[in-house]
Motif scaffolding. Sequence first.
Motif, PDB file in Angstrom:
ATOM      1  N   ALA A 121      -4.841   2.852   1.078  1.00  0.00           N
ATOM      2  CA  ALA A 121      -5.127   1.756   0.148  1.00  0.00           C
ATOM      3  C   ALA A 121      -6.615   1.427   0.151  1.00  0.00           C
ATOM      4  O   ALA A 121      -7.225   1.257  -0.913  1.00  0.00           O
ATOM      5  CB  ALA A 121      -4.309   0.534   0.539  1.00  0.00           C
ATOM      6  N   LEU A 125      -9.188   1.446  -2.836  1.00  0.00           N
ATOM      7  CA  LEU A 125      -9.903   0.206  -3.115  1.00  0.00           C
ATOM      8  C   LEU A 125     -11.396   0.469  -3.250  1.00  0.00           C
ATOM      9  O   LEU A 125     -12.055  -0.009  -4.172  1.00  0.00           O
ATOM     10  CB  LEU A 125      -9.620  -0.763  -1.967  1.00  0.00           C
ATOM     11  CG  LEU A 125      -9.974  -2.223  -2.193  1.00  0.00           C
ATOM     12  CD1 LEU A 125      -8.809  -3.079  -1.703  1.00  0.00           C
ATOM     13  CD2 LEU A 125     -11.234  -2.616  -1.463  1.00  0.00           C
ATOM     14  N   HIS A 129     -12.334  -0.658  -6.862  1.00  0.00           N
ATOM     15  CA  HIS A 129     -12.667  -2.078  -6.888  1.00  0.00           C
ATOM     16  C   HIS A 129     -13.678  -2.323  -8.008  1.00  0.00           C
ATOM     17  O   HIS A 129     -14.644  -1.580  -8.154  1.00  0.00           O
ATOM     18  CB  HIS A 129     -13.250  -2.511  -5.530  1.00  0.00           C
ATOM     19  CG  HIS A 129     -13.324  -3.995  -5.387  1.00  0.00           C
ATOM     20  ND1 HIS A 129     -14.318  -4.734  -5.988  1.00  0.00           N
ATOM     21  CD2 HIS A 129     -12.524  -4.875  -4.728  1.00  0.00           C
ATOM     22  CE1 HIS A 129     -14.117  -6.014  -5.695  1.00  0.00           C
ATOM     23  NE2 HIS A 129     -13.035  -6.126  -4.945  1.00  0.00           N
ATOM     24  N   LEU A 235      -3.294  -3.337  -1.355  1.00  0.00           N
ATOM     25  CA  LEU A 235      -4.054  -3.281  -2.604  1.00  0.00           C
ATOM     26  C   LEU A 235      -3.890  -4.531  -3.450  1.00  0.00           C
ATOM     27  O   LEU A 235      -4.858  -5.111  -3.912  1.00  0.00           O
ATOM     28  CB  LEU A 235      -3.632  -2.060  -3.428  1.00  0.00           C
ATOM     29  CG  LEU A 235      -4.333  -0.738  -3.119  1.00  0.00           C
ATOM     30  CD1 LEU A 235      -3.718   0.367  -3.961  1.00  0.00           C
ATOM     31  CD2 LEU A 235      -5.829  -0.835  -3.395  1.00  0.00           C
ATOM     32  N   THR A 236      -2.649  -4.968  -3.698  1.00  0.00           N
ATOM     33  CA  THR A 236      -2.429  -6.009  -4.705  1.00  0.00           C
ATOM     34  C   THR A 236      -1.535  -7.162  -4.247  1.00  0.00           C
ATOM     35  O   THR A 236      -1.391  -8.142  -4.970  1.00  0.00           O
ATOM     36  CB  THR A 236      -1.766  -5.398  -5.954  1.00  0.00           C
ATOM     37  OG1 THR A 236      -0.476  -4.897  -5.570  1.00  0.00           O
ATOM     38  CG2 THR A 236      -2.592  -4.276  -6.539  1.00  0.00           C
TER      39      THR A 236
END
Lengths: 292, 354
Positions: A121, A125, A129, A235-236
């Motif tokens: 992840a 990212l 990002h 991640l989320t």
Amino acid sequence: MRKVHFKGVALPYLLLLPQLIITGLFFFWPAGMAIYQSFLREDAFGLSSQFVAFENYADVLSDPTWLESAARTGLFSVSVALLALGVALFLAVQADKHIRGADTYKTLLVWPYAVAPALAAVLWLFMFHPNIGLFGRLLNGLGIPWDYRLNGGQALTLVILASAWKQVSYNFIFFLAGLQSIPRSVLEAAAIDGASPMRRFWTVVFPLLSPTAFFLLVVNLVYAFFDTFGVIHSLTQGGPGKSTETLIYRVYTDGVMNLNLGSSAAQSVILMILVIVLTAVQFRYVERKVHY
Amino acid sequence: MATLHLQDIRKSFGPTQVLHGVTLDVADGEMIVIVGASGCGKSTLLRIVAGLETQTSGQVVIGGQDVSGLEPADRDVAMVFQNYALYPHMSVFGNMAYGLKIRGVPKAEIERRVKEAAELLGIGALLERRPRQLSGGQRQRVAMGRAIVREPKLFLFDEPLSNLDAKLRVQMRAEIRRLQRRLGVTSLFVTHDQVEAMTLGDRLVVMHGGHAAQIATPMEIWARPADTYVAGFIGSPAMNFLPATLSHGGAVATLAGGLAVPLPGRAGADGAGVLIGIRPEHLRPGAGGLSPTIELVEPLGSESVLHGRLPDGSPLTARLPGAVHAEGALALTLPPESLHVFDAGSGKRIEAGA
Ligand SMILES: Nc1ncnc2c1ncn2[C@@H]1O[C@H](COP(=O)(O)OP(=O)(O)O)[C@@H](O)[C@H]1O
Ligand SMILES: [Mg+2]
């Protein structure tokens, strides 16, 4: 294999004990607890609980947001599986052309599989990002508004990519082994019979790989259903909104965040039944369908 | 049906050269057997003709067309592999029909041709089976059938019989020969078995270390082998070689044991080294020749194979009629008309009158 005969029964049981304890402690006990919990409902303060039979299940299955999660999980899992299988098959076919029989490469190529979900992840990212990620900045620089923290579709795409990426190397190894077990002369016979490389792939290679492909499809679906928690969490966290909340993630939010233990337990039992069904289908199919 | 012409085919795998320039002309309908020890480049040559390998230099011409740069699919050849290479996921019918389907042959025509070939090969009842449900011999026939239905310009066989047991091998050998004659398709057949080669080929190519050591009819090769390799390879038991030195302008050769052998009609420098070759079956009992000590007698019924040593220690094999032969001393003559003479240095045959 040489058979070893033990005198008495104490030693064999003793040798099995650690495995039995681990299985009991980390599988049967929590599974049993989940089933037990799924029939109970706690009051708002967690002070008392009462037996409600299948009410938790009925609530879960009639909750529109759970059904949404289920649909999202379906989309997510199928995307992850197809992407991971497709990319792995493509790579394996390319590799097979060059490294027929080279076993050392194969061993090296499985290494990405050992990357921890959280690390995977972080890797994605750093790439995507919107402020610090290489591709995130590039996309924004090109005038494409990219921010997976705000856009649900983008967030889902990102977790699909990251989850599929982690599974590619596993699939790759199986596909490569499958490809290398196809005798070279069979492909040469097809070439002499007049089949183009594309035709050879679809009429000879792919049918011979299909048991492998089916096995991997089930493994990948199970992975996408259950093993992607780490990737999503890093991640989320299921967001933005609920746009990346899969069923397994929801078990976590409902149980650990919202402390709705009864409902969370019922959800996890439903998932458990699902994985049992998938595995059973796989065993039945693979046993019958291998045709040579 | 077509002619085949190979022009100076060379092939290297990296630094190792495997074929050192093979030139061959095959007439329409001819059956050529490529024979040689394992690793001499037979399969490589066949695969170059099929287009599965690309030659380093040289030309492959099938039916007057240079196919050197063409893919296997565009050469219109069919190949039978040693391990049969059947498609494991297709039925026997599917295996045989595959090449025809790809070429867009109409369905009815495919059906007709496959049925016909299957009847010819005696596998008509197996059309629905998968390869794994067949015996070795049946798989072999399916592989043959797959080649036949295509009606190609050229049949290529790469040791197709070597995975079969001895009895089936003899049976299939005869069957392949009959089939090839009947269909009249130009064929290349690779084998390491000299009996297979002698019985199958209109002509043989004896390969040795990437060269074609000799290209001729089986009888020609047996009667007048071009060098010591061919002489030793073709014929069983193998030919005996006796070192000798020429004298009298080449008309007499003196063996290491001191025996003087007349070589009428031959010329050569005095003192030159030669090898006198004689096949075991050409040695005859009688005084005035060799006197080996026989160490082992193998009775074969109507005849016996005798293994022995000459006084100087070199081995000698004889094949004599009859079953009553004893170990111990024996006297054998060398009939002059059955002698082969080879140059001791190059191993090349020296002809009478040359
Ligand atoms: N693809 C290849 N790469 C490297 N060497 C090869 C290859 N194919 C064959 N050879 C070598 O070429 C030589 C001849 O092989 P081959 O034609 O198969 O011999 P045969 O069929 O007469 O037994 C052998 O020494 C073999 O090791
Ligand atoms: Mg070979």
